[in-house]
Scaffold this motif. Structure first.
Motif, PDB file in Angstrom:
ATOM      1  N   LEU A   1     -97.859  19.030  26.681  1.00  0.00           N
ATOM      2  CA  LEU A   1     -97.703  18.185  25.501  1.00  0.00           C
ATOM      3  C   LEU A   1     -98.566  16.924  25.636  1.00  0.00           C
ATOM      4  CD1 LEU A   1     -96.248  17.637  22.799  1.00  0.00           C
ATOM      5  CD2 LEU A   1     -94.444  16.522  24.120  1.00  0.00           C
ATOM      6  N   ILE A   2     -98.480  16.265  26.791  1.00  0.00           N
ATOM      7  CA  ILE A   2     -99.296  15.069  27.034  1.00  0.00           C
ATOM      8  C   ILE A   2    -100.782  15.427  27.039  1.00  0.00           C
ATOM      9  CG2 ILE A   2     -99.873  13.292  28.744  1.00  0.00           C
ATOM     10  CD1 ILE A   2     -96.870  13.407  29.586  1.00  0.00           C
ATOM     11  N   ALA A   3    -101.138  16.545  27.684  1.00  0.00           N
ATOM     12  CA  ALA A   3    -102.539  16.970  27.741  1.00  0.00           C
ATOM     13  C   ALA A   3    -103.083  17.264  26.341  1.00  0.00           C
ATOM     14  CB  ALA A   3    -102.682  18.204  28.628  1.00  0.00           C
ATOM     15  N   THR A   4    -102.266  17.892  25.504  1.00  0.00           N
ATOM     16  CA  THR A   4    -102.693  18.207  24.143  1.00  0.00           C
ATOM     17  C   THR A   4    -102.951  16.939  23.348  1.00  0.00           C
ATOM     18  OG1 THR A   4    -101.545  20.327  24.144  1.00  0.00           O
ATOM     19  CG2 THR A   4    -101.994  19.337  21.993  1.00  0.00           C
ATOM     20  N   ILE A   5    -102.035  16.010  23.404  1.00  0.00           N
ATOM     21  CA  ILE A   5    -102.205  14.743  22.682  1.00  0.00           C
ATOM     22  C   ILE A   5    -103.450  14.012  23.186  1.00  0.00           C
ATOM     23  CG2 ILE A   5    -101.195  12.458  22.295  1.00  0.00           C
ATOM     24  CD1 ILE A   5     -98.411  13.931  22.383  1.00  0.00           C
ATOM     25  N   SER A   6    -103.609  13.954  24.492  1.00  0.00           N
ATOM     26  CA  SER A   6    -104.763  13.277  25.077  1.00  0.00           C
ATOM     27  C   SER A   6    -106.071  13.963  24.688  1.00  0.00           C
ATOM     28  CB  SER A   6    -104.626  13.232  26.598  1.00  0.00           C
ATOM     29  OG  SER A   6    -105.764  12.664  27.183  1.00  0.00           O
ATOM     30  N   ASP A   7    -106.097  15.285  24.755  1.00  0.00           N
ATOM     31  CA  ASP A   7    -107.321  16.033  24.453  1.00  0.00           C
ATOM     32  C   ASP A   7    -107.701  15.898  22.980  1.00  0.00           C
ATOM     33  OD1 ASP A   7    -109.488  17.600  25.184  1.00  0.00           O
ATOM     34  OD2 ASP A   7    -108.404  19.495  25.042  1.00  0.00           O
ATOM     35  N   ILE A   8    -106.723  15.897  22.107  1.00  0.00           N
ATOM     36  CA  ILE A   8    -107.010  15.745  20.676  1.00  0.00           C
ATOM     37  C   ILE A   8    -107.557  14.348  20.389  1.00  0.00           C
ATOM     38  CG2 ILE A   8    -105.927  15.542  18.397  1.00  0.00           C
ATOM     39  CD1 ILE A   8    -104.123  17.928  19.248  1.00  0.00           C
ATOM     40  N   HIS A   9    -106.976  13.335  21.015  1.00  0.00           N
ATOM     41  CA  HIS A   9    -107.384  11.955  20.732  1.00  0.00           C
ATOM     42  C   HIS A   9    -108.638  11.512  21.472  1.00  0.00           C
ATOM     43  CE1 HIS A   9    -104.170  10.954  18.052  1.00  0.00           C
ATOM     44  NE2 HIS A   9    -103.276  11.410  18.898  1.00  0.00           N
ATOM     45  N   SER A  10    -108.799  11.943  22.720  1.00  0.00           N
ATOM     46  CA  SER A  10    -109.915  11.415  23.513  1.00  0.00           C
ATOM     47  C   SER A  10    -110.845  12.484  24.069  1.00  0.00           C
ATOM     48  CB  SER A  10    -109.375  10.587  24.679  1.00  0.00           C
ATOM     49  OG  SER A  10    -108.714  11.429  25.617  1.00  0.00           O
ATOM     50  N   ARG A  11    -110.527  13.763  23.836  1.00  0.00           N
ATOM     51  CA  ARG A  11    -111.282  14.885  24.384  1.00  0.00           C
ATOM     52  C   ARG A  11    -111.299  14.874  25.915  1.00  0.00           C
ATOM     53  NH1 ARG A  11    -111.092  16.181  19.561  1.00  0.00           N
ATOM     54  NH2 ARG A  11    -112.795  17.121  18.429  1.00  0.00           N
ATOM     55  N   ARG A  12    -110.230  14.361  26.496  1.00  0.00           N
ATOM     56  CA  ARG A  12    -110.101  14.309  27.953  1.00  0.00           C
ATOM     57  C   ARG A  12    -108.673  14.672  28.347  1.00  0.00           C
ATOM     58  NH1 ARG A  12    -114.290  12.946  30.463  1.00  0.00           N
ATOM     59  NH2 ARG A  12    -113.298  12.188  32.320  1.00  0.00           N
ATOM     60  N   ILE A  13    -108.545  15.333  29.488  1.00  0.00           N
ATOM     61  CA  ILE A  13    -107.239  15.600  30.080  1.00  0.00           C
ATOM     62  C   ILE A  13    -107.216  14.789  31.374  1.00  0.00           C
ATOM     63  CG2 ILE A  13    -105.700  17.345  31.052  1.00  0.00           C
ATOM     64  CD1 ILE A  13    -107.098  19.388  29.177  1.00  0.00           C
ATOM     65  N   PRO A  14    -106.332  13.811  31.468  1.00  0.00           N
ATOM     66  CA  PRO A  14    -106.413  12.853  32.590  1.00  0.00           C
ATOM     67  C   PRO A  14    -106.008  13.440  33.942  1.00  0.00           C
ATOM     68  CG  PRO A  14    -104.542  12.351  31.170  1.00  0.00           C
ATOM     69  CD  PRO A  14    -105.281  13.474  30.509  1.00  0.00           C
ATOM     70  N   ASN A  15    -106.726  12.980  34.964  1.00  0.00           N
ATOM     71  CA  ASN A  15    -106.415  13.392  36.339  1.00  0.00           C
ATOM     72  C   ASN A  15    -105.025  12.936  36.764  1.00  0.00           C
ATOM     73  OD1 ASN A  15    -108.833  14.719  36.793  1.00  0.00           O
ATOM     74  ND2 ASN A  15    -109.844  12.898  37.596  1.00  0.00           N
ATOM     75  N   TRP A  16    -104.566  11.778  36.254  1.00  0.00           N
ATOM     76  CA  TRP A  16    -103.242  11.289  36.636  1.00  0.00           C
ATOM     77  C   TRP A  16    -102.148  12.246  36.174  1.00  0.00           C
ATOM     78  CZ3 TRP A  16     -99.944  10.774  32.659  1.00  0.00           C
ATOM     79  CH2 TRP A  16    -100.436  10.418  31.401  1.00  0.00           C
ATOM     80  N   LEU A  17    -102.486  13.130  35.260  1.00  0.00           N
ATOM     81  CA  LEU A  17    -101.533  14.133  34.788  1.00  0.00           C
ATOM     82  C   LEU A  17    -101.646  15.430  35.595  1.00  0.00           C
ATOM     83  CD1 LEU A  17     -99.474  15.098  32.605  1.00  0.00           C
ATOM     84  CD2 LEU A  17    -101.453  15.828  31.271  1.00  0.00           C
ATOM     85  N   VAL A  18    -102.862  15.938  35.766  1.00  0.00           N
ATOM     86  CA  VAL A  18    -103.013  17.269  36.355  1.00  0.00           C
ATOM     87  C   VAL A  18    -102.839  17.304  37.871  1.00  0.00           C
ATOM     88  CG1 VAL A  18    -104.371  18.240  34.482  1.00  0.00           C
ATOM     89  CG2 VAL A  18    -105.541  17.103  36.353  1.00  0.00           C
ATOM     90  N   PHE A  19    -103.301  16.282  38.583  1.00  0.00           N
ATOM     91  CA  PHE A  19    -103.180  16.336  40.046  1.00  0.00           C
ATOM     92  C   PHE A  19    -101.733  16.247  40.526  1.00  0.00           C
ATOM     93  CE2 PHE A  19    -107.820  15.027  40.255  1.00  0.00           C
ATOM     94  CZ  PHE A  19    -108.250  16.309  40.551  1.00  0.00           C
ATOM     95  N   PRO A  20    -100.910  15.353  39.973  1.00  0.00           N
ATOM     96  CA  PRO A  20     -99.495  15.389  40.373  1.00  0.00           C
ATOM     97  C   PRO A  20     -98.798  16.690  39.972  1.00  0.00           C
ATOM     98  CG  PRO A  20    -100.007  13.262  39.406  1.00  0.00           C
ATOM     99  CD  PRO A  20    -101.208  14.155  39.176  1.00  0.00           C
ATOM    100  N   LEU A  21     -99.153  17.247  38.814  1.00  0.00           N
ATOM    101  CA  LEU A  21     -98.567  18.520  38.387  1.00  0.00           C
ATOM    102  C   LEU A  21     -98.944  19.625  39.369  1.00  0.00           C
ATOM    103  CD1 LEU A  21     -96.960  19.954  36.071  1.00  0.00           C
ATOM    104  CD2 LEU A  21     -99.192  20.508  35.078  1.00  0.00           C
TER     105      LEU A  21
END
Length: 172
Positions: free
Chosen positions: A14-34
């Motif tokens: 959900l966070i990745a989708t919102i981020s990708d739609i708004h900034s075209r980026r999926i943040p590392n602070w989200l994916v590495f802890p996951l």
């Protein structure tokens, strides 16, 4: 791992989708802890077997999505998000995630091209990517890459999110 993995993945996509739609980026602070917690929880809950399955899920995502990334047709954030999902759901469920993701992504691209009026251009580009590989070899297309500012780009995290959510509903 099914019930443990549902909420972290749901929140992350959900966070990745919102981020990708708004900034075209999926943040590392989200994916590495996951990714890290997926591996750790798998090891804690299922021991060495769980750890092995988790790492195998990560490697499968990297193996299958590494090629589109190498051809500069997929962003590294998309690859890292799928690898993190693989750490939680392991290879057997990740295959379903990736199949649904590919189908949804294709439909999204088709609908986007139709409504934006560039369907013919998209189909010609797809044909060039597939059939032009014989001339190009294993090199990225010179213009049909994400780094080209003129290339139309679509956020892919929504397709990844739908693939992940459908995979949980399918194995429930």
């Amino acid at each position: 791992m099914h019930s443990i993995a549902w909420w972290p993945i749901f929140i992350a996509v959900l966070i990745a989708t919102i981020s990708d739609i708004h900034s075209r980026r999926i943040p590392n602070w989200l994916v590495f802890p996951l990714l890290g917690t997926g591996i750790a929880i798998s090891g804690i809950v299922r021991g060495w077997s769980g750890l092995g399955h988790s790492v195998a899920g990560v490697f499968l995502a990297v193996l299958l999505l590494g090629l589109p990334y190498m051809f500069r047709g997929m962003g590294m954030g998309d690859l890292k998000l799928c690898a993190a999902i693989g750490a939680w759901v392991w290879p057997h469920q990740l295959v379903l995630v990736l199949v649904v993701m590919g189908l949804v992504g294709g439909v999204m691209a088709l609908v986007w091209a139709i409504f934006r009026g560039f369907l013919k251009e998209m189909l010609a580009g797809t044909s060039e990517l597939v059939f032009g590989m014989k001339k190009r070899g294993l090199r990225p297309h010179p213009t049909l890459v994400l780094s080209n500012p003129k290339t139309r780009k679509m956020p892919y995290a929504p397709a990844i999110a739908i693939g992940a959510i459908v995979s949980f509903l399918a194995v429930a």
